[in-house]
Scaffold this active site. Structure first.
Site, short mmCIF file in Angstrom:
data_model
loop_
_atom_site.label_atom_id
_atom_site.label_comp_id
_atom_site.label_asym_id
_atom_site.label_seq_id
_atom_site.Cartn_x
_atom_site.Cartn_y
_atom_site.Cartn_z
N PHE B 114 -52.25 -7.57 -0.78
CA PHE B 114 -53.00 -8.91 -1.10
C PHE B 114 -51.94 -9.93 -1.29
CE2 PHE B 114 -57.19 -10.87 -1.65
CZ PHE B 114 -57.92 -10.14 -0.47
N GLN B 227 -58.63 -24.13 -6.69
CA GLN B 227 -57.91 -23.33 -5.67
C GLN B 227 -58.55 -23.76 -4.23
OE1 GLN B 227 -58.36 -18.89 -5.23
NE2 GLN B 227 -56.28 -19.19 -5.95
N GLU B 242 -58.19 -13.25 2.96
CA GLU B 242 -57.03 -13.05 2.93
C GLU B 242 -56.47 -11.54 3.44
OE1 GLU B 242 -55.16 -14.90 -0.87
OE2 GLU B 242 -54.51 -12.97 -1.27
N ARG B 372 -55.43 -18.54 -9.32
CA ARG B 372 -55.82 -17.26 -9.14
C ARG B 372 -55.28 -16.38 -8.10
NH1 ARG B 372 -59.79 -14.74 -6.56
NH2 ARG B 372 -60.78 -16.55 -5.73
#
Lengths: 317, 558
Positions: B114, B227, B242, B372
């Site tokens: 990730f 974000q 993602e 984040r």
């Protein structure tokens, strides 16, 4: 593009019964979904329209409703894919649950059925320090049921629930398989014993509506059939449902068509149940509607071919 | 009616459910109040997974440092250490509760790569991890028979002697106002994505809890840290996980270049989200985009991987963009996704208002600082949901119920009746919300300037003025979503003001905040949090130093 929505409206405060209201929206983008159009109505045309919606990405399960008569998620339905030749799209609340207002139905029935199947993992014995070690294939298989977002579309269009509100219904039973099929669950036997009771797995009539309307490809009926196989294998064979499926298959295998009277009689497990069929049988006989049964149930032409299909399939199992 | 519980959890996403489970375990009589049904919450939308240093060769220190670096050194390191240390046991607990995590060939938990992470430490359930967790959370609520006030909309907190003592709420089904008294309240109401247009967020993400806490005197922290997710669909803002890039998907510009080679030569597509989103926006702004988008290319992953590990986004691309990911790249663009800021709390969920706790996206501990990392948000829900639940139960055990009664109930009821009773001649919430969303996206998005922020502050103030005179078209009692939309807009306006003010105050670029007029990170002056207090009709700003335990700030490259 133009969108012509025909929306079922009902306000418990003022309306004695539901009615339809039409909204014409012009200049909407090509990919507009039914939900986009309904939001446009609610924000800019008629603020009184009641509905639930949230994620817009078919994952929260809020916006299930009937579109052209079939339950689905409004957020994943493009207007262009459902518009009738006259350009209209009919939007109604889901079925099998009472309407609270417009497109909002009372979901308590749905949650109660989910709760009825004991919907949490029941493990036994010492808890491992790390994860339970289980076969990934078995876990991947369960993702098919875990994909259910509890939108209620299957419950809305279930034909058994329409006749029998006590049926656990497709969503709850698919959820039930999620635990029966989970190698970590230690209460498989009790669960199966519970799910074969009245209102359980044998009450599904395989109409396929739940499979057709499920917006997430969960195919609840397939899990119900899987539960039946598991229940039979676990010894739950003394059940009208089991007898029904056996006699059904045998009758078709031997004669190429169904012996309906025999099916009804032999599905029943007790003498009392068998006797309860006598008045129906007599009435059928009086009206000349008793189907040929027993020795009168003749073989159809081509019955041998049907039998061969059965035998080939049985050999494969 | 008036109800009483020891602990009241507002919001039924995973932070709410996890905190309720913990308060229940601690022996408290806990109830959940939610404006939707439990499984409808926005936790559902988290696709990719949940982080923990569980694998061989990984360590909590590595997870913590990746998080610190991802936060652009704005995260409080004491909180981040707790997050990384407690992650493994919390994930194992989720597995024991029933979550069907993906496994490896030996039947152990399997992980994936990730963004911003130096190890493959993201555990997942296909690309429906949030949904799978949320549904298991709900199963536990049923198991422990924790009562839920479903489809109740909270209108204000009960305050007594400077403490939070429950809330007032409208029951949507009847339109009736109720009071739920509690000795401790845990706010778990998620983010405020709807203040931006477009946003990946659900329509219910309207910052209600942030606004209620803020109105009651608790400060909001680091609200400028918003974000933008690198891969959202242009048609409706829907998110593509993602996890796609984690599995190896490429980002490509109109010239067919893997442009991340320029911006993050080591981590490429898996740099942190702020970096990838800014890179995409730069490509688009400099003319190498395609209709305001760049492309996400999954083709080389093959049908098998796409259909099993990325099945949801396969459907999303097909349903909303008409594209088959197996055969074609899909146009995507950065989209508003998450707010790192929130109600300021300590590591046990305590806000600065006694009796009020918060967990999840609503809260700012601060774990995520300026940015984040993917798959840290689901983790935050379980680690800090659990801690807030325990702390709230403990607080409730030595606290008394409020003496508030019908008079206090009538106060909120009158406010609602007045709003409903207004002649329908004012502006409506829907169009005003759209104006707010566009204002925020245009001026408080990926790239910001003092000029744009000042303009946004002026526009938000004007919207607040117009909001005072709005009217509600639906006068009915049953399921009046028009009324709740109006109340939600009021909440979003308050929170938006704090976002704009924080962004204008922070004269530097860090994490998600990129100021064209202050393009560098300024550790000397801005290694600190911004705090926004509601002060009557205005905002009072303050700052707080960042807690640094072991990692001194260094230049951040990927």
């Amino acid at each position: 593009m133009d969108v012509n929505l025909r929306v079922q409206r009902y306000d418990p405060a003022g309306d004695r019964k539901p009615y339809y209201e039409e909204y014409l929206l012009t200049g909407q983008p090509e990919g507009v979904t039914v939900l986009d159009a309904l939001i446009e109505v609610r924000e800019n045309v008629d603020e009184t329209l009641g509905m639930r919606c949230s994620c817009r990405s078919s994952i929260c399960g809020s916006c299930a409703m009937r579109i052209n008569g079939q339950a689905t998620l409004a957020c994943k339905t493009r207007v262009s894919s459902v518009a009738q030749p006259d350009g209209s799209v009919t939007v109604e609340p889901m079925g099998n649950m009472p309407v609270l207002k417009d497109l909002v139905v009372d979901f308590e029935i749905f949650w109660n059925k989910i709760n009825d199947i004991g919907p949490w993992l029941k493990t036994e014995g010492p808890v491992p320090e790390r994860e339970y070690i289980v076969d990934n294939e078995k876990m991947l298989n369960l993702i098919g049921t875990v994909g259910c977002i509890m939108c209620g579309a299957c419950v809305s269009d279930c034909t058994v629930l329409a006749a029998d509100p006590d049926f656990l219904g497709p969503a709850a039973l698919a959820k039930a398989y999620r635990f029966v099929g989970d190698p970590r669950d230690a209460h498989r036997e009790e669960r199966l014993a519970d799910y074969v009771k009245d209102g359980g797995i044998w009450d599904c009539t395989h109409c396929y509506y739940c499979v057709e309307v499920c917006p997430k490809g969960v195919a609840p009926m397939e899990w119900i059939l899987e539960l039946r196989r598991e229940a039979e294998a676990a010894g739950h064979t003394n059940h009208n449902g089991v007898r029904h499926s056996k006699v059904f298959a045998e009758s078709v295998k031997e004669a190429g068509w169904l012996d309906e009277a025999k099916l009804a009689m032999e599905s029943m497990g007790s003498l009392k149940e068998k006797l309860s069929l006598v008045p129906v049988g007599l009435r059928s006989l009086l009206h000349g509607k008793m189907p040929p049964t027993g020795p009168l149930h003749y073989k159809r032409p081509g019955a041998d071919h049907v039998k061969r299909i059965f035998e080939e399939l049985e050999a494969k199992e | 009616m008036i109800f009483e519980h020891d602990v009241l959890v507002i919001g039924a996403g995973m932070a709410g459910l996890r905190s309720a489970i913990e308060a229940n375990r601690a022996g408290a009589d806990v109830a959940i109040l939610t404006k939707v049904y439990p499984v409808r919450s926005h936790t559902n939308a988290a696709q990719g997974g949940i982080n923990a240093a569980l694998g061989e060769g990984d360590s909590w220190e590595s997870h913590a440092y990746d998080t610190v670096k991802g936060s652009d050194f704005l995260g409080d390191q004491d909180a981040i250490e707790i997050l990384a240390q407690e992650a493994p046991s919390d994930i194992i607990e989720l597995e024991h509760m029933g979550v069907i995590f993906n496994r490896d060939e030996e039947g152990r938990l399997g992980s994936r790569n990730f963004g911003g992470a130096t190890h493959a430490r993201t555990y997942f359930v296909a690309d429906i991890t949030g949904q799978a967790m949320l549904h298991v959370g709900y199963e536990q609520i049923l198991k422990y028979k924790i009562p839920c006030y479903n489809e109740f909309f909270a209108t204000s907190l009960i305050l007594e002697g400077g403490e939070a003592k429950g809330c007032l709420a409208i029951e949507l089904r009847t339109g009736e106002m109720h009071m739920v008294k509690a000795k401790a309240v845990i706010m778990c109401t998620g983010g405020v994505g709807r203040a931006f247009e477009p946003s990946t967020n659900a329509l219910i993400c309207t910052g209600d809890g942030m606004a209620l806490a803020y109105q009651a005197g608790a400060p909001l922290m680091d609200m400028e840290m918003v974000q933008y997710h690198p891969t959202t669909l242009p048609s409706n803002g829907a998110l593509l996980t993602e996890g796609a890039r984690g599995e190896g998907a490429y980002l490509i510009n109109s010239l067919g270049e893997r442009f991340m080679q320029k911006y993050a030569p080591n981590m490429l597509e898996l740099a942190s989200r702020d970096v990838v989103s800014r890179s995409e926006q730069t490509e688009i702004n400099e003319g190498r985009g395609i209709n305001g988008c760049v492309l996400l290319d999954c083709r080389h992953l093959g049908e098998q991987v796409i259909r099993t590990k990325l099945s949801q986004i396969y459907d999303l691309a097909k349903d909303f963009s008409g594209i088959d990911l197996v055969k074609e790249p899909v146009p995507i663009r950065p989209g508003m996704h998450y707010i790192m800021g929130g109600i300021k709390t300590d590591v046990n969920g305590r806000t600065m208002l006694p009796g009020l706790f918060a967990a999840g996206e609503t809260a700012c501990i601060s774990l995520h600082g300026g940015n984040r990392l993917g798959a840290n948000s689901l983790l935050e829900l379980v680690v800090f949901g659990r801690r807030a639940g325990a702390a709230a139960a403990e607080h409730a055990a030595r606290s008394q119920h409020s003496g508030a009664g019908e008079k206090r109930l009538k106060q909120d009821d009158d406010t609602i009746r007045e709003l409903l009773g207004r002649e329908d001649k004012g502006e409506h919430a829907g169009p005003l919300r759209m104006e707010l969303g566009r204002t925020m996206h245009e001026n408080v998005g990926v790239y910001r300037t003092a000029e744009g922020l000042t303009k946004a502050i002026g526009l938000v103030a004007q919207l607040k003025e117009r909001y005072r005179r709005i009217s509600v078209g639906d006068k009915g009692q049953v399921f009046n979503t028009n009324l709740t939309a109006a109340l939600e807009l009021g909440n979003m306006l308050d929170v938006s003001e704090a976002i704009c003010r924080g962004s204008l105050m922070r004269e530097e670029s860090r994490g998600a905040q990129f100021r064209l007029d202050f393009p560098d990170r300024n550790d000397e002056q801005w290694l600190k949090h911004t705090l926004a207090y509601k002060d009557g009709d205005s905002v009072r700003m303050d700052t707080l130093p960042v807690k640094i335990t072991r990692w001194e700030p260094v230049k951040r490259t990927y």
